[in-house]
Design a protein around this motif. Structure first.
Motif, PDB file in Angstrom:
ATOM      1  N   PHE A 171       0.828  -1.203   0.000  1.00 54.18           N
ATOM      2  CA  PHE A 171       0.000   0.000   0.000  1.00 54.18           C
ATOM      3  C   PHE A 171       0.862   1.252   0.000  1.00 54.18           C
ATOM      4  N   THR A 172       1.836   1.293   0.909  1.00 50.26           N
ATOM      5  CA  THR A 172       2.680   2.496   0.960  1.00 50.26           C
ATOM      6  C   THR A 172       3.459   2.653  -0.344  1.00 50.26           C
ATOM      7  N   GLY A 173       3.793   1.528  -0.975  1.00 48.38           N
ATOM      8  CA  GLY A 173       4.491   1.599  -2.254  1.00 48.38           C
ATOM      9  C   GLY A 173       3.650   2.217  -3.350  1.00 48.38           C
ATOM     10  N   SER A 174       2.331   2.174  -3.177  1.00 51.46           N
ATOM     11  CA  SER A 174       1.440   2.677  -4.218  1.00 51.46           C
ATOM     12  C   SER A 174       1.036   4.125  -3.989  1.00 51.46           C
ATOM     13  N   VAL A 175       1.419   4.669  -2.847  1.00 49.80           N
ATOM     14  CA  VAL A 175       1.003   6.028  -2.504  1.00 49.80           C
ATOM     15  C   VAL A 175       1.523   7.042  -3.531  1.00 49.80           C
ATOM     16  N   VAL A 176       2.684   6.729  -4.141  1.00 49.79           N
ATOM     17  CA  VAL A 176       3.236   7.661  -5.138  1.00 49.79           C
ATOM     18  C   VAL A 176       2.276   7.912  -6.292  1.00 49.79           C
ATOM     19  N   PHE A 177       1.368   6.964  -6.529  1.00 52.75           N
ATOM     20  CA  PHE A 177       0.439   7.109  -7.655  1.00 52.75           C
ATOM     21  C   PHE A 177      -0.729   8.046  -7.319  1.00 52.75           C
ATOM     22  N   LEU A 178      -0.933   8.282  -6.013  1.00 49.88           N
ATOM     23  CA  LEU A 178      -2.139   9.011  -5.594  1.00 49.88           C
ATOM     24  C   LEU A 178      -2.326  10.387  -6.236  1.00 49.88           C
ATOM     25  N   PRO A 179      -1.315  11.267  -6.192  1.00 50.20           N
ATOM     26  CA  PRO A 179      -1.536  12.610  -6.776  1.00 50.20           C
ATOM     27  C   PRO A 179      -1.903  12.515  -8.254  1.00 50.20           C
ATOM     28  N   GLY A 180      -1.174  11.668  -8.989  1.00 45.56           N
ATOM     29  CA  GLY A 180      -1.461  11.504 -10.411  1.00 45.56           C
ATOM     30  C   GLY A 180      -2.872  11.005 -10.638  1.00 45.56           C
ATOM     31  N   ASP A 181      -3.288  10.012  -9.829  1.00 41.58           N
ATOM     32  CA  ASP A 181      -4.628   9.453  -9.994  1.00 41.58           C
ATOM     33  C   ASP A 181      -5.704  10.480  -9.667  1.00 41.58           C
ATOM     34  N   ALA A 182      -5.462  11.281  -8.624  1.00 38.25           N
ATOM     35  CA  ALA A 182      -6.436  12.326  -8.276  1.00 38.25           C
ATOM     36  C   ALA A 182      -6.593  13.284  -9.451  1.00 38.25           C
ATOM     37  N   ALA A 183      -5.463  13.664 -10.053  1.00 41.34           N
ATOM     38  CA  ALA A 183      -5.526  14.570 -11.199  1.00 41.34           C
ATOM     39  C   ALA A 183      -6.299  13.928 -12.340  1.00 41.34           C
ATOM     40  N   LYS A 184      -6.077  12.617 -12.544  1.00 38.89           N
ATOM     41  CA  LYS A 184      -6.759  11.938 -13.641  1.00 38.89           C
ATOM     42  C   LYS A 184      -8.266  11.850 -13.397  1.00 38.89           C
ATOM     43  N   VAL A 185      -8.657  11.671 -12.128  1.00 38.81           N
ATOM     44  CA  VAL A 185     -10.089  11.661 -11.804  1.00 38.81           C
ATOM     45  C   VAL A 185     -10.716  12.988 -12.217  1.00 38.81           C
ATOM     46  N   VAL A 186     -10.026  14.082 -11.924  1.00 40.79           N
ATOM     47  CA  VAL A 186     -10.558  15.406 -12.258  1.00 40.79           C
ATOM     48  C   VAL A 186     -10.673  15.572 -13.772  1.00 40.79           C
ATOM     49  N   VAL A 187      -9.592  15.235 -14.487  1.00 39.55           N
ATOM     50  CA  VAL A 187      -9.596  15.384 -15.946  1.00 39.55           C
ATOM     51  C   VAL A 187     -10.694  14.520 -16.577  1.00 39.55           C
ATOM     52  N   ALA A 188     -10.790  13.251 -16.138  1.00 39.03           N
ATOM     53  CA  ALA A 188     -11.798  12.348 -16.696  1.00 39.03           C
ATOM     54  C   ALA A 188     -13.200  12.884 -16.440  1.00 39.03           C
ATOM     55  N   SER A 189     -13.428  13.445 -15.233  1.00 34.03           N
ATOM     56  CA  SER A 189     -14.762  13.928 -14.897  1.00 34.03           C
ATOM     57  C   SER A 189     -15.137  15.142 -15.731  1.00 34.03           C
TER      58      SER A 189
END
Lengths: 220, 192
Positions: free
Chosen positions: B153-171
């Protein structure tokens, strides 16, 4: 669009796709129960022999497997810290065996043969409404349309650049709408070839033109 | 309305074309986002868009088709990766989760299609396009890599900011496409 397939005439290439995929699944399950380094090491040796037998050049094998290395290093390093060298070696070997074998299947099996094997595997699901022959069709269609969509994407990009817009939604929305419009024409073309709703195409492909006018498509 | 088993030709076309979009998204280092370090793959954007634009069944099928393309050995993941090795590998769970994510995004979108707006779009995409992917991808990483769940889980935290940005763009894109070309069939509550 290039396939990752590497052509050669060897026993590994000649093995039916279905057999290779079944072996892969079996080995994939087995390595998770194999808890000894010698067994896993021997498996890795066996996979290396298969690469030699398939006459895959080292350069090609490396290019295919290299992307997994950063993850492998990360995982082994973590394992060394939390569980020690022995477990780290086991985990590393396990991932290596799996990835190398899976890549070997990919490198030695034609895409069309894999599609055929997938179609065959889906056949028992026919009573559930799955139509395996469609898998082959849509796979071919998608591959055919990748360059078309790429071209559309480049066009949209160029247009935005010309207007000085660099927002990503300004790129995505026109691309999506163009593609959705493309689907209208493509859907009609499929109807004309009798690929549409199952009933009709199963009855007769020859009389498709006659029946096609009665298509109850409710879309706006 | 005997849609259940019938597949309309236009749906087949949409599924095939959207799978192609998904491939093309992998070609682009897409989206120069300020502040956020370059997202690893724009393809999770495709997962969210498939569900948001096509709905559950067609969106899920399109992304499933994409995963089939990966599995049969076409180099359609970013950086020209592909083949069974990727799926069997450490990050394979994320790839396998893509169709499920698209289906969930589509299902949620269908449920709120009548009142669809940016806020609801953000919710649908965050749940299906991020949470579902993590829920499948992280345990997979833990099992294949032999890691404790917490570490994965902690290894995947680096993806969080990028994924949040992608959620916004997709929406944002989903709301705009709905206005231009609505395709989702809303789920009616009890015989409307």
């Amino acid at each position: 669009m290039l396939s990752l397939y590497h052509d050669a005439r060897t026993p590994v290439h000649a093995l039916p796709a279905g057999v290779k995929l079944s072996i892969l699944v079996a080995v994939g399950t087995a390595v998770f129960f194999a808890g000894s380094a010698p067994v896993l090491g021997a498996s890795l040796g066996a996979v290396a022999l298969l690469y030699a037998l398939a006459r895959v050049p080292a350069r090609v094998a490396w290019r295919q497997s290299a992307p997994v290395l950063p993850f492998l290093v990360l995982i082994v390093a973590t394992q060394v810290l939390i569980a020690g060298w022995v477990v780290a070696a086991l985990v590393g070997l396990r991932v290596l065996v799996l990835v190398a074998l899976a890549n070997l299947v990919t490198l030695t099996t034609r895409t069309s043969a894999v599609v055929a094997a997938v179609e065959a595997a889906l056949r028992p699901l026919r009573p559930l409404g799955v139509r395996p022959e469609r898998v082959g069709l849509v796979v071919a269609m998608t591959i055919r349309f990748i360059p078309v969509i790429k071209e559309q994407a480049d066009l949209v990009r160029a247009a935005q650049r010309a207007r000085g817009v660099e927002r990503s939604t300004a790129f995505l929305v026109p691309l999506l709408v163009r593609t959705l419009r493309l689907a209208d024409g493509l859907g009609e073309a499929l109807d004309a070839r009798g690929v549409g709703s199952g009933e009709r195409s199963r009855r007769s492909r020859a009389s498709v033109r006659a029946v096609r006018t009665s298509d109850p498509q409710g879309d706006q | 309305m005997e849609l259940g088993e019938q597949v309309r030709s236009k749906d087949i076309a949409l599924v095939a074309l959207f799978a192609a979009i998904m491939v093309v998204l992998g070609f682009f280092p897409l989206i120069e986002l300020p502040l956020v370090p370059a997202p690893f793959t724009a393809q999770t954007l495709g997962v969210m868009l498939a569900g948001s634009v096509l709905g559950a069944r067609r969106g899920g099928s399109a992304i499933l088709l994409f995963v089939v393309l990966v599995a049969i050995g076409l180099p359609v993941l970013p950086g020209g990766r592909g083949g069974l090795g990727v799926i069997m590998g450490v990050t394979g769970g994320f790839v396998l989760a893509y169709p499920v994510g698209a289906f969930v995004v589509g299902l949620l979108t269908e449920l709120c299609w009548r009142r669809y707006n940016l806020a609801l779009a953000l919710l649908c995409n965050a749940v299906g396009g991020a949470l579902v992917l993590y829920a499948i991808g992280i345990p997979w990483m833990a099992v294949v890599g032999g890691l404790p769940l917490g570490r994965a889980f902690t290894g995947s935290v680096v993806f969080l900011p990028g994924d949040a940005a992608k959620v916004v763009v997709a929406s944002l894109a989903a709301v705009a496409v709905r206005r231009a070309y609505p395709l989702v069939e809303p789920r009616e509550r009890a015989g409307a």
